[in-house]
Design a protein around this motif. Structure first.
Motif, PDB file in Angstrom:
ATOM      1  N   UNK A 529       0.826  -1.207   0.000  1.00 11.31           N
ATOM      2  CA  UNK A 529       0.000   0.000   0.000  1.00 11.31           C
ATOM      3  C   UNK A 529       0.865   1.264   0.000  1.00 11.31           C
ATOM      4  N   UNK A 530       1.940   1.232   0.707  1.00 13.59           N
ATOM      5  CA  UNK A 530       2.765   2.440   0.844  1.00 13.59           C
ATOM      6  C   UNK A 530       3.487   2.774  -0.445  1.00 13.59           C
ATOM      7  N   UNK A 531       4.027   1.782  -1.122  1.00 17.22           N
ATOM      8  CA  UNK A 531       4.841   2.031  -2.321  1.00 17.22           C
ATOM      9  C   UNK A 531       4.092   1.794  -3.614  1.00 17.22           C
ATOM     10  N   UNK A 532       2.923   1.188  -3.541  1.00 18.31           N
ATOM     11  CA  UNK A 532       2.130   0.815  -4.710  1.00 18.31           C
ATOM     12  C   UNK A 532       2.902  -0.117  -5.645  1.00 18.31           C
ATOM     13  N   UNK A 533       3.781  -0.929  -5.094  1.00 19.87           N
ATOM     14  CA  UNK A 533       4.569  -1.858  -5.902  1.00 19.87           C
ATOM     15  C   UNK A 533       4.173  -3.294  -5.567  1.00 19.87           C
ATOM     16  N   UNK A 534       4.370  -4.183  -6.534  1.00 17.94           N
ATOM     17  CA  UNK A 534       4.130  -5.607  -6.318  1.00 17.94           C
ATOM     18  C   UNK A 534       5.281  -6.168  -5.487  1.00 17.94           C
ATOM     19  N   UNK A 724      -7.209   2.257   3.073  1.00 15.71           N
ATOM     20  CA  UNK A 724      -6.003   3.065   3.254  1.00 15.71           C
ATOM     21  C   UNK A 724      -6.224   4.133   4.310  1.00 15.71           C
ATOM     22  N   UNK A 725      -7.387   4.703   4.312  1.00 17.47           N
ATOM     23  CA  UNK A 725      -7.648   5.828   5.216  1.00 17.47           C
ATOM     24  C   UNK A 725      -7.861   5.400   6.644  1.00 17.47           C
ATOM     25  N   UNK A 729      -3.838  -1.292   6.976  1.00 18.89           N
ATOM     26  CA  UNK A 729      -3.416  -2.537   6.330  1.00 18.89           C
ATOM     27  C   UNK A 729      -2.199  -2.245   5.465  1.00 18.89           C
ATOM     28  N   UNK A 730      -1.193  -3.107   5.473  1.00 25.62           N
ATOM     29  CA  UNK A 730       0.065  -2.828   4.791  1.00 25.62           C
ATOM     30  C   UNK A 730       0.103  -3.324   3.346  1.00 25.62           C
ATOM     31  N   UNK A 731      -0.589  -4.459   3.081  1.00 29.98           N
ATOM     32  CA  UNK A 731      -0.583  -5.000   1.723  1.00 29.98           C
ATOM     33  C   UNK A 731      -2.001  -5.399   1.343  1.00 29.98           C
ATOM     34  N   UNK A 732      -2.232  -5.437   0.006  1.00 31.86           N
ATOM     35  CA  UNK A 732      -3.572  -5.759  -0.465  1.00 31.86           C
ATOM     36  C   UNK A 732      -3.492  -6.708  -1.658  1.00 31.86           C
ATOM     37  N   UNK A 733      -4.583  -7.456  -1.837  1.00 34.17           N
ATOM     38  CA  UNK A 733      -4.672  -8.409  -2.938  1.00 34.17           C
ATOM     39  C   UNK A 733      -6.119  -8.458  -3.396  1.00 34.17           C
TER      40      UNK A 733
END
Length: 769
Positions: A529-534, A724-725, A729-733
């Motif tokens: 979520x923070x970096x928007x990277x896989x 996000x708000x 949560x740190x990661x999403x799928x």
């Protein structure tokens, strides 16, 4: 020739010979007195003082020998006392020789000194008669017979030889020959005596051994004579029959005794008839007699000639053991219900008999499964689980009719068969009775445990239905009942059969697909979520059936677990995922799902180590995902394997968090590094404040435990924005980022995602969905 008899025979024979020499002392004394009287008549007739001396010698030596004989019998020497017997032999030889010398002197004095015809006749006749007596009395001692014959024959022959004619010397020679033959006669008599002694001793020994054998024999024994009368019976046989009848056994007709016992009901008439038939035909064999007091005797019949021997062996313990073994082989040791094998035999026999009925009667079969029984074992232990099974069996017996056959299939499954139900409504009523019986919670060692059951029911009016057919249909109905929420009953219907055959076809095709390498892998990215990277991709097995098209994992993965193929699929996924991950950028990892069966069916440590080494992949880039259900089913081995994997540097993720039983306890006990929150927590967060707060709290729990929190099932931008708000949560799928993609496509997706800046990511996200 004149040695003691002790040196040539056993002690027992030697003592017996000595006793024969000292036998019948009165006859000996009478003979000596008669001889003394004869000598006295001759002395009176011939007016010879010498003959009077001979008569007196007869009296003196005869009395001495008589007293010696009495002393011998008073001594009572033992049967094996050879030394004492030798002393008495010497005394017998001395006294017997003296008496023989008197007879010889009588002949010599009469012929050579007195020369009286009357005296010569009497002395010669008496001496020859005495020699016969000597052989008959003293035959046992060759030394005594030889000395006595010498002391008699020598003076008699000398007296005849002194006569001045040819006839007396010839007579002397003939007498010598005749009297010498008496020694052979004595030897033959001695042999006859010894044979008799040996025969008597052997007979006594055999009689003693037979009596000991009969008295110590553990079984009862009866011998019947040619008339069928009990001639011999040992104590055990008498004792055994005394419990059945007061009639004396020995001397009674065996047939009459048994028939009376059969009439009284003490013995089964069929067994009695068979036993008497064998005895009557002199036929060998065995018959089992069952007594009213649960005692069993096995009678062994054997015959030789006109005699029959019966051996009565108490086999009650053996029969009881066989019955226990038979019961144990046919019944479940825990609940006492019939086991699967015995149940199958009984039902198959009833169904076979039903084929002859017109029309065939309606039968029903139920399979009953205790819901969530494994959870009871895992939470409270197997002892409590066993108690639950025992009480469950008791409730089933109580709630069902007595005609119903209740058995335990194994584990927490029971089966019920009714050989006659009036209609389907009755079968449904039985199923409802079972559900009602389990509505009340169980009380187990102070614990109050609710335990519902699922019931699969099938009825049959077809005469050709076999037990396997009924069990298959009932099992399908049970599967349907569990799939519809458990705690209910389900009657089998035709669609279940269609579904069953469909599943069977899929199983066959799945086996070929696994063996033929027809499965493929798809990858779904996890976005930071923070970096928007896989940061990682989850490897997912896919099966595209050549005729039926894509088969959902929710369909073929459970099939693979049933078939024992899941570990083969897992091994293939691990290798293929590692191979593909090695082609991605170094910051991107791969995740592989592990099932409960993999913990036992595959060597996960070896598979992971080999895959990482083969493709040069760092352990930090490889992730293992495991569900709470898998951990619950194999807790001990799961903890050992997961701890070993974590020690190698792998990430361990708890998948589908929130759908299991004891999430918090497993979070603290196992080496998890990631927490994947189930999609059910995410579905309503954009429109439901309560759902959003719940997700936020769960995420906070994961962060407090220093776990990376991942949200599954993100499908809309609104869900992503709310998460996000408010949640942290740190990661999403989810589908918002991408559906699962083939390997070639996922590489492009990773590159495009990781090359985009954060500003452009939100605008382009829909293009990857």
């Amino acid at each position: 020739m004149f040695s003691s008899a002790r040196n040539s025979m056993p002690a027992l024979d030697y003592v017996s010979i000595i006793r024969s020499v000292y036998g019948d002392q009165r006859a000996m004394l009478a003979g000596v007195i008669a001889s003394a009287c004869a000598a006295a008549l001759c002395a009176y007739n011939a007016h010879s003082p010498a003959l009077w001396i001979v008569a007196l010698a007869f009296v003196l030596f005869g009395i001495a020998r008589y007293l010696n004989m009495q002393a011998f019998w008073r001594a009572s020497i033992g049967s094996d006392d050879a030394e004492a017997a030798e002393q008495w032999e010497n005394r017998a030889v001395i006294l017997g020789s003296l008496v023989a010398a008197v007879y010889g002197a009588f002949c010599l004095v009469s012929m050579a000194v007195v020369s009286n015809p009357y005296a010569e006749l009497v002395s010669a006749s008496l001496s020859i008669a005495v020699m016969v007596g000597l052989c008959a009395r003293n035959f046992g001692l060759d030394r005594l017979v030889a000395i006595q014959m010498l002391l008699v024959i020598a003076p008699l022959s000398l007296g005849l030889l002194l006569k001045a004619d040819i006839y007396h010397p010839l007579l002397a020679i003939l007498l010598v020959i005749m009297l010498a033959s008496f020694r052979k006669l004595a030897s033959d008599i001695r042999s006859i005596l010894l044979s008799a002694v040996h025969g008597r001793v052997e007979a006594s020994r055999l009689a003693t051994q037979l009596d000991m054998a009969l008295s110590t024999l553990e079984h009862g024994l009866c011998m019947l004579d040619e008339r069928g009368v009990v001639a011999v019976a040992n104590e055990r046989a008498l004792h055994q029959f005394a419990h059945l009848t007061a009639q004396p056994l020995i001397g009674a007709s065996f047939e009459a005794v048994l028939k009376e016992l059969a009439v009284q009901g003490a013995l089964p008439s069929t067994a009695v008839d068979r036993l008497l038939d064998m005895v009557g035909r002199r036929s060998p064999g065995k018959v089992l007699l069952a007594l009213p007091n649960t005692r069993y005797f096995e009678v062994t019949v054997s015959s030789r000639g006109e005699r029959t021997v019966l051996l009565f062996e108490d086999v009650s313990e053996r029969v009881a053991s066989q019955e226990r073994i038979s019961f144990m082989a046919r019944h479940d040791t825990l609940t006492g219900l019939p086991n699967r094998t015995y149940f199958g035999e009984v039902v198959a026999e009833d169904l076979e008999a039903r084929k002859l009925e017109k029309p065939p009667r309606t039968v029903s079969l139920m399979i009953i499964d205790i819901d969530e029984f494994k959870h009871v074992n895992d939470t409270f232990g197997h002892i409590v689980g066993d108690q639950l099974l025992v009480q469950a069996a008791s409730r089933l017996r109580e709630c069902l009719p007595a005609a119903a056959i209740v058995a335990r299939l194994g584990g927490d499954e029971f089966i019920v068969y009714r050989g006659l139900v009036g209609e389907i409504a009755q079968a449904r009523a039985d199923a409802q009775a079972v559900l009602d019986a389990f509505a009340t919670p169980f009380v187990l060692d102070g614990l109050i445990l609710p335990a519902n059951v699922s019931v699969g029911l099938v009825t049959s009016v077809m005469a050709d239905d076999l037990i396997d057919d009924l069990m298959t249909k009932a099992d399908l109905a049970l599967y349907s009942a569990k799939g519809n929420g458990k705690g209910r009953s389900q009657v089998f219907h035709a669609q279940m059969d269609i579904d069953y055959h469909y599943r069977q076809r899929l199983k066959t095709d799945l086996l070929e697909a696994v063996r033929g390498g027809a499965l493929t892998l798809a990858f779904q990215p996890l976005v930071d979520i923070a970096t928007r990277r896989v940061v990682s991709c989850e490897a997912l097995a896919r099966w595209n059936h050549p005729l039926l098209g894509p088969i959902p994992p929710s369909t073929f993965i459970p099939l693979a677990e049933e078939m024992g193929l899941i570990s083969d699929i897992t091994a293939w996924v691990i290798e293929q995922a590692a191979a593909e991950c090695s082609r991605w950028p170094e910051e991107v990892g791969v995740a592989v799902n592990i099932s409960a069966r993999d913990f036992r069916g595959a060597d996960l440590l070896k598979l992971v180590d080999e895959a990482l080494a083969k493709f040069g992949l760092a352990a930090e880039r490889f992730e293992v995902e495991v569900t709470e259900t898998a951990v619950i089913e194999e807790r001990d081995i799961a903890q050992r394997v997961l701890t070993a994997l974590a020690a190698r540097g792998l990430s361990i993720a708890l998948d589908d968090f929130g759908t299991g039983y004891s999430s918090l306890s497993y979070l603290s006990a196992l080496p998890f590094t990631k927490l994947k929150i189930d999609r059910s927590f995410v579905a309503d967060i954009a429109s439901n404040g309560r759902a959003l707060r719940l997700l936020s709290n769960v995420a906070r729990l994961g962060r407090d435990l220093e776990l990376t929190v991942i949200a599954e099932g993100i499908e809309t931008a609104e869900q992503l924005a709310a998460m996000i708000e408010h949640t942290g949560v740190q990661q999403a799928q989810g589908y918002l980022f991408s559906r699962p993609l083939p390997a070639a496509n996922v590489r492009a997706l990773i590159q495009r995602f990781n090359d985009l800046s954060e500003d452009r990511l939100d605008d382009a996200m829909v293009n990857f969905g």
